[in-house]
Design a protein around this motif. Structure first.
Motif, PDB file in Angstrom:
ATOM      1  N   ILE A 505       0.858  -1.196   0.000  1.00  0.00           N
ATOM      2  CA  ILE A 505       0.000   0.000   0.000  1.00  0.00           C
ATOM      3  C   ILE A 505       0.890   1.240   0.000  1.00  0.00           C
ATOM      4  N   ILE A 506       0.588   2.187  -0.884  1.00  0.00           N
ATOM      5  CA  ILE A 506       1.297   3.465  -0.891  1.00  0.00           C
ATOM      6  C   ILE A 506       0.330   4.587  -0.532  1.00  0.00           C
ATOM      7  N   ASN A 507       0.902   5.700  -0.087  1.00  0.00           N
ATOM      8  CA  ASN A 507       0.102   6.864   0.297  1.00  0.00           C
ATOM      9  C   ASN A 507       0.518   8.075  -0.520  1.00  0.00           C
ATOM     10  N   CYS A 508      -0.477   8.821  -0.989  1.00  0.00           N
ATOM     11  CA  CYS A 508      -0.225  10.085  -1.679  1.00  0.00           C
ATOM     12  C   CYS A 508      -0.515  11.215  -0.710  1.00  0.00           C
ATOM     13  N   GLU A 509       0.512  11.954  -0.354  1.00  0.00           N
ATOM     14  CA  GLU A 509       0.418  13.019   0.646  1.00  0.00           C
ATOM     15  C   GLU A 509       0.517  14.389  -0.023  1.00  0.00           C
ATOM     16  N   PHE A 510      -0.454  15.275   0.235  1.00  0.00           N
ATOM     17  CA  PHE A 510      -0.353  16.659  -0.223  1.00  0.00           C
ATOM     18  C   PHE A 510       0.452  17.440   0.807  1.00  0.00           C
ATOM     19  N   GLY A 538      -2.641  -1.211  -3.533  1.00  0.00           N
ATOM     20  CA  GLY A 538      -3.662  -0.224  -3.242  1.00  0.00           C
ATOM     21  C   GLY A 538      -3.064   1.127  -2.926  1.00  0.00           C
ATOM     22  N   LEU A 539      -3.935   2.140  -2.921  1.00  0.00           N
ATOM     23  CA  LEU A 539      -3.508   3.525  -2.702  1.00  0.00           C
ATOM     24  C   LEU A 539      -4.358   4.169  -1.620  1.00  0.00           C
ATOM     25  N   VAL A 540      -3.699   4.885  -0.716  1.00  0.00           N
ATOM     26  CA  VAL A 540      -4.363   5.723   0.285  1.00  0.00           C
ATOM     27  C   VAL A 540      -4.017   7.168  -0.031  1.00  0.00           C
ATOM     28  N   VAL A 541      -4.992   8.060   0.129  1.00  0.00           N
ATOM     29  CA  VAL A 541      -4.752   9.492  -0.049  1.00  0.00           C
ATOM     30  C   VAL A 541      -5.034  10.172   1.280  1.00  0.00           C
TER      31      VAL A 541
END
Length: 809
Positions: A505-510, A538-541
């Motif tokens: 799982i990866i995360n996209c951080e603003f 999967g992706l977490v934002v």
């Protein structure tokens, strides 16, 4: 004991704290019995109705009135109005026997030991063995409450100090007695964390526990520095606010909100009950505070404190400030500081502390005169008030809104290099000599240079007993981006970091200002989806900011519109829409984890995710109409799609369209994640709520894994969205016309409303028709661009950019 279930809770006492504690338990789905005393006299209105002291309305008047008052407060103590039905009210005389049916009894009566003990006398008549029993108090010694109680009562009793307001301030102090069973303490700590969403701090039974002991010391230390540093009220609150990592209310404004009498009561209690405290002189009140109390200038409750709100001759309101030398009120003076200016560009709070400390003006002088004695003071409170210093930092962050606790600030300044400065500080506070506790020297002598360190993404603290670093209890399963960003970032640009959370799982951080969405965020999100589809599961934002996202970068849109660069703007809006659609139609599960402000584009991204793992305190909304445009990142399309799914018969069709239209048209923003569901921003079975903000990212990752493990299947774009065409437009136009005739909206507001309706109804269609998502997205984008070209829209956006809020005609 950890399998204990809390289904029903009794809250005894319905005052400011009791009623709000009851609301917060109702927030998490628990049934609440809220009780208070029976009135002794009738009110004139009750007499006029022919009621007697035996009438139920009279006997429950105090509890019902208190609950009603709580529910009227803003911000609300309840997540949703529908949750109020979980609270049953009654009185001690008629309903106390009902506590035999509850799992937890919380006493919240007045802060007097004799009254609390008399309540416990009555409780013991009905309480079933094994029931949790706790007292909410801000300072009465907990062990004194157990005198004369049964063994089972003592075994299951401890103090639970909620901070006010219980819904919003995350600190919950848990204070066991020598009799409290360890498994009871463990359960309360666990329940407070996971279920109530609290930062739970285990305290010793010492005066004012941890939060108020350190918080009141810190506030009163400032009052003792006012005269030697020649500070004004305005200067103190400017210097000790956000620049220092403290709340905007800073010092004196906070005292006004809390009430000077409350502050004084805690200070007097500490002066009397902590005779061994070397800095007890700090709790002796300066003359100006004593005079303010004598004058009954207690803050907001008396309409006058360090500040006073008055009406000027022209009818406008003005907030005056108190001159601490003359004790007269006058207009506030603007505060300037070269040190504060130097801190402004420094976003990293730890680096900002170093800049603040090294300044040369009064702001920096106050910073040093506050913090050096504070470091000395907190080091000496270990092991008096806690064996583990990290609990002091937890309490100050969760209870007083500090971004960094005192030991964290000390780490930021450098523990070793600060020792000499502490010793040399000339603005010495009463009773303090510049000597820190011996355990700090022992830590440094052993070669340990900081109180905290990160190992394998987990935060560790220096354990005094073992003279080694240990993981902070309860944090081992948390995911904190600050702790893994440096080692786990796999791609980044100016606005986004993509971080590997492990397990595929990866995360996209603003990390833009206010986490606004511009070209860099759009690029980053698409890159994250690309990477996830090729190499991950999967992706977490989500992110570690103060807010999930304030929406699209309105300044960028404004510049394109002003320059009439509509081809570029069209491409930008199309890219935004395409990104929303990729979030929904990628080949991997996407979980968005919003919190706090989730507006405009942030809301649109959430609405397009496979699943939303929301923090309970999520304020979500499509607010674009406030600046003269419609939601253009897929939000208008999505509301049309969701309305279509609810269409059944003609009446439901009309009501559904009206409700969806008004949610966008009135720019409604939820006051909680639960209300976000009620407003239609979140969908049934496609969202879950995390109570504790610290656990949000871990919960989101777990959900993404669950979706992947269940065999995630990529969905197909929709081509079956029923829109009403002219039938729906008639409803929209009549409603907008009525609102204009009633002078509720301006002519331009009516125009925007009609444009919104045009998109939601699918345009000029002669009859209800099934259309595709792309059809609606094209209508949405075209309408958005048309409105951006309007002069009035540009005026609104410009006003918002300069004043910070939308223009309302």
């Amino acid at each position: 004991m950890m399998n204990r279930n809390i289904r029903k809770v009794a809250v005894l006492g319905s005052g400011v704290m009791g009623s709000r504690i009851a609301c917060h338990f109702a927030n998490i789905g628990v049934e609440v019995l809220l009780l208070d005393i029976v009135p002794r006299e009738l009110l004139p209105a009750e007499q006029a109705k022919g009621l007697t002291l035996e009438s139920k309305a009279v006997r429950d008047r105090i509890v019902n009135s208190s609950l009603e008052t709580a529910l009227k407060t803003n911000p609300s103590p309840i997540y949703s109005k529908s949750f109020v039905k979980r609270i049953k009210t009654g009185n001690f005389d008629d309903n106390l026997q009902d506590i035999a049916q509850v799992d937890w009894i919380i006493e919240v009566v007045v802060e007097r030991l004799d009254i609390k003990k008399s309540v416990f006398d009555r409780v013991e008549q009905f309480r079933k063995p094994g029931t949790l029993i706790t007292s909410n108090t801000s300072g009465i010694p907990i062990h004194l409450m157990t005198e004369g109680r049964s063994e089972d009562f003592k075994d299951h009793f401890c103090g639970t100090h909620f901070f006010n307001p219980p819904r919003y301030l995350p600190l919950l102090e848990v204070i066991p007695t020598p009799h409290t069973k360890p498994e009871v303490v463990d359960f309360v700590l666990h329940f407070g964390d996971k279920m109530l969403g609290k930062t739970v701090v285990l305290c010793k039974d010492t005066p004012a526990f941890i939060g108020n002991r350190i918080g009141v010391y810190s506030m009163l230390a400032v009052t003792h520095l006012v005269e030697p540093l020649g500070l004004t009220v305005e200067e103190v609150d400017k210097y000790t606010g956000p620049a220092m990592g403290h709340p905007k209310s800073a010092t004196f404004r906070t005292a006004d909100v809390v009430g000077l009498d409350t502050l004084v009561n805690v200070a007097n209690g500490l002066a009397q009950n902590a005779p061994e405290d070397e800095a007890k002189g700090v709790f002796q009140l300066p003359a100006f505070i004593s005079k303010m109390v004598e004058n009954k200038w207690l803050g907001e409750k008396t309409k006058k404190g360090f500040y006073e709100k008055v009406k000027a001759a022209d009818g406008n309101s003005e907030i005056l400030s108190l001159n601490l030398k003359t004790l007269t009120f006058g207009s506030q003076q603007k505060v300037k500081s070269t040190t504060l200016e130097a801190t402004k560009p420094v976003e990293d709070i730890r680096k900002r502390m170093k800049v603040y400390e090294q300044g040369t003006d009064k702001a920096a002088e106050l910073f040093r005169a506050m913090h050096y004695p504070l470091f000395e003071y907190v080091s000496r409170r270990v092991p008096e008030i806690t064996d583990d210093f990290f609990r002091i930092d937890d309490a100050m962050r969760a209870g007083f809104g500090w971004e960094l606790g005192p030991f964290e600030v000390w780490d930021a300044l450098g523990v070793r290099e600060t020792l000499a400065k502490i010793k040399a500080e000339e603005k010495r506070l009463p009773g303090q000599d510049g000597e820190v506790a011996s355990w700090v020297h022992e830590m440094l002598d052993a070669g340990h240079e900081s109180f905290y360190k990160i190992e394998n993404g987990v935060r560790h603290y220096y354990d005094i007993a073992s003279k080694s670093y240990k993981a902070i209890p309860g944090t081992e399963d948390l995911i904190v981006l600050d702790h893994i960003r440096e080692s786990k970032t796999i791609w980044k640009n100016t606005g986004v970091s993509i971080i590997d959370l492990g397990d595929g799982i990866i995360n996209c951080e603003f990390h833009t200002k206010m986490n606004t969405i511009g070209g860099d965020v759009i690029q980053g999100l698409n890159k994250a989806i690309d990477l996830a589809e090729k190499e991950y599961r999967g992706l977490v934002v989500s992110n570690d900011g103060k807010n999930f996202s304030a929406g699209a970068n309105i300044g960028m849109i404004f510049m394109m519109a002003v320059e009439q660069d509509f081809d570029e703007l069209n491409m930008a809006v199309r890219a935004f829409q395409n990104t929303s659609m990729r979030l929904r139609y990628s080949s991997i599960p996407v979980v968005v984890a919003p919190f706090q402000m989730t507006l405009g584009g942030g809301c649109e991204f959430s609405m397009h995710a496979d699943f939303v793992q929301a923090h309970a305190e999520t304020y979500m909304g499509l607010v674009e109409l406030g600046v003269g445009v419609i939601p253009g990142g897929g939000g208008t399309k999505e509301f049309a799609l969701r309305a279509s799914e609810e269409f059944k018969d003609d009446q439901i069709v009309q009501n559904t369209l009206k409700d969806k239209f008004l949610t966008i048209g009135q720019a409604k923003v939820s006051t909680s994640a639960y209300e976000a569901y009620e407003l239609g921003y979140l969908q049934k079975d496609k969202f879950a709520i995390t109570m504790n903000r610290a656990r949000l990212l871990a919960d989101a990752k777990a959900k993404a894994l669950e979706l992947a493990d269940d065999g995630y299947v990529q969905p197909a774009p929709r081509n079956d969205i029923k829109v009403l065409g002219n039938q729906g437009l008639g409803i929209v136009y009549v409603g907008a016309s009525s609102m204009r005739e009633g002078n509720y909206i301006s002519d331009y507001d009516r125009k925007i409303s009609e444009k919104l309706g045009w998109v939601m109804c699918g345009g000029n269609l002669s009859s209800p028709t099934e259309v595709s998502e792309q059809y609606l997205l094209d209508l949405e984008r075209k309408t958005f661009l048309e409105l951006c070209a309007e002069r009035k829209t540009l005026e609104r956006i410009q006003y918002m950019l300069t004043k910070g809020k939308p223009l309302r005609n």
